[in-house]
Write a protein that holds these residues in place. Structure first.
Motif: not given
Length: 609
Positions: A491-509
């Motif tokens: 299920t490669p899309l499962l990994v991609c969805h989670f990775s994209a969501t996790l990347a959006n956790t990071i505070p830009k500053e």
């Protein structure tokens, strides 16, 4: 005096003489006269002008007029038929396929002639083949190879739930609720009195679950069907008041319907599809399902070779695919009334791994599929690839597994923001880690729940670095779980969805802030974000449209984040192992110890300021 009838007579005469454009002009005049006089039957004028353009091979004009005709009179078969002919002239094979399908839904359609036209464009439109397989029934295989992101099928329903009979719907819903049956599947019954011969044939050709009187889930549907058959409602007579006929139709809708947004009222409604309703379920699907604009659309989620069985997950949630074979099969049996026999469920259960008592690095997994609960078939042995030993079920902590699974499913159903949730999640994760190990789906799901808990906390305040650090560290553990259990392959899309969501956790500053430290390096937010998006975004952009939220968010992060908007790599030919996506974090017990004092202080204040 120019009248609509005189214009039509002139148009017919010009058509007989082969003056197709002249005939079209006469119908144009007729349309102008009709508009001034409010004459009915305008759809016929557009349809006749479309016929003139068809004979003149003016395909664009012919299609435009045919679509205007069916917009005015959706049940007019000739309008859809001419739209199909025009689309063929334009070599728009997929459109032609759906126009001919719409024609077959009309009562005045010439079923044989339109069916021949449909068969003529079907292969050019989709390159798909119907096959009959044991157990599965009639399914669909790929007529050619497809790459990730290729459109495999886009189809409008041959039958959709559009009845406006509110009193009957209410009575059906009440009977369904009484028996614990989904009322959405019973909507098909309201359509029965209005079905055309072709629609009835399509419904009869679809596979349905076996009517098993010993299966409690199926029995609910049988009892519901018996009451509906004797209800005296309008559809009952059409089905000979036979409970078997009602049950078969209910089960057909339950397992074969798809939902799409129809143009008539903008509501999401179910329907049966000529091709899409024959697509198989798989827990390692090769298709992803989208719906919009009155149609369902299926896109290749990973490379598909010619003659492969085409499949998607009947459960739309990606998290469902991260559960063990046993748990998924139980849920499918309860909700969809079949015991899954897909290739993944028939093989070793990598998401049910339990630590081996005989070797420190070993993992015991079921070597084959577990039979259904009431079956007399033997249970498979559990095997450890490290020490090459086999174990019987009595040697496994199955009672502890059941306890943990119940706990995880209960936590999944609760609100994530409860202040005491952290303690519960922490205790459950340490329990899963100690009792079952890091290869079991409960361990992975609990890591993901901790990520969601602290990610929500971090997003509540951009300055909450601690919460973001915790989310990222446990996210790294979840990625390790996806690697160990081979889910990145299935299920490669499962990994991609989670990775994209996790990347959006990071505070830009705080991109240069550290997340955690390994023996060799300090892992920063910037490093993590670039790695996660490099992994996820190429496949997400290929499989989904740019309007999908997950794609939009990931693309914005790529442009404005640590990567600086550099060129994306191409989609890899084979799924990449996420194990090295982020350096392996400390063990979960070490992470809890590392952040314990900071988290206690953070949570005592109610989360991030």
């Amino acid at each position: 005096m120019t009248t609509v009838e005189s214009c039509k007579d002139a148009g017919r005469a010009a058509l007989r003489q082969g003056d197709y454009i002249g005939a079209a002009c006469h119908y144009t005049t007729a349309l102008g006269v009709a508009a001034k006089g409010g004459t009915s039957g305008t759809h016929l004028l557009y349809g006749n002008r479309s016929e003139c353009y068809l004979r003149a091979k003016s395909w664009d004009e012919a299609l435009e007029d045919a679509l205007k005709a069916v917009e005015l009179e959706a049940g007019w078969a000739k309008g859809w038929y001419r739209a199909g002919q025009a689309a063929v002239g334009l070599e728009r094979w997929a459109d032609a396929y759906n126009y001919y399908l719409a024609c077959l839904k009309c009562r005045d359609a010439d079923e044989e002639a339109v069916g021949d036209k449909l068969a003529g464009v079907e292969d050019r439109a989709w390159h798909l083949k119907d096959v009959d397989l044991p157990v599965l029934g009639r399914c669909v295989v790929a007529g050619r190879a497809f790459a990730p992101g290729d459109s495999v099928l886009a189809e409008t329903p041959i039958v959709h739930w559009k009845s406006t009979d509110a009193p009957t719907r209410a009575q059906v819903a009440a009977i369904c609720e009484k028996h614990g049956v989904a009322a959405a599947s019973a909507e098909v019954l309201l359509e029965v009195p209005h079905l055309t011969n072709y629609q009835s044939k399509v419904l009869a050709s679809l596979s349905t679950p076996t009517i098993d009187l010993h299966n409690d889930s199926t029995l609910r549907w049988i009892n519901c069907a018996a009451e509906l058959a004797g209800s005296g409602l309008p559809f009952a007579a059409s089905l000979a008041r036979d409970p078997y006929n009602v049950a078969r139709l209910l089960l057909c809708a339950k397992t074969n319907q798809h939902f799409c947004v129809l143009k008539e009222d903008g509501e999401e409604k179910g329907g049966i599809f000529r091709k899409a309703s024959r697509l198989a379920h798989s827990c390692a699907p090769n298709l992803i399902y989208h719906y919009n604009k009155g149609a369902v659309r299926f896109t290749a989620a990973r490379p598909i070779v010619q003659e492969s069985l085409l499949s998607f997950s009947y459960r739309g949630e990606l998290d469902f695919l991260a559960k063990s074979n046993w748990r998924r099969r139980l849920e499918l049996n309860d909700l969809m009334l079949f015991w899954c026999g897909c290739e993944r469920c028939q093989g070793p259960d990598h998401t049910r791994g339990m630590k081996c008592d005989c070797c420190p690095e070993g993992v015991r997994i079921p070597a084959g599929p577990y039979p259904p609960p009431a079956s007399d078939l033997p249970q498979p042995a559990w095997e450890c690839a490290a020490c090459m030993r086999s174990f019987s079920a009595s040697q496994l902590p199955l009672a502890a597994e059941e306890r943990l699974e119940t706990r995880v499913l209960q936590l999944d159903g609760e609100a994530n923001a409860a202040k005491n949730k952290y303690t519960e999640l922490k205790e459950a994760l340490l329990d899963a880690d100690t009792t079952l190990g890091t290869h079991h789906w409960t361990y992975g799901q609990l890591c993901k729940r901790i990520v969601a808990y602290f990610r929500a906390m971090a997003q509540a305040s951009n300055s909450c670095v601690t919460a973001a650090q915790v989310a990222m560290a446990f996210g790294a553990h979840y990625l390790c779980f996806l690697s160990r259990t081979r889910l990145y392959i299935d299920t490669p899309l499962l990994v991609c969805h989670f990775s994209a969501t996790l990347a959006n956790t990071i505070p830009k500053e705080h991109l240069n802030q550290p997340i955690y430290q390994t023996e060799d390096e300090v892992v920063t937010f910037a490093q993590a974000q670039t790695a996660l998006l490099t992994y996820a975004l190429p496949l997400l952009k290929t499989v989904y449209s740019d309007e999908e939220k997950v794609v939009q968010t990931a693309a914005e992060l790529w442009t404005g984040g640590a990567s600086g908007g550099k060129a994306l790599p191409p989609v890899p030919k084979h799924p990449r192992d996420p194990l090295k996506l982020l350096p392996s974090p400390p063990a979960v017990i070490g992470l809890f110890a590392q952040w314990e004092s900071a988290l206690v202080q953070l949570l005592s204040k109610g989360g991030c300021p």
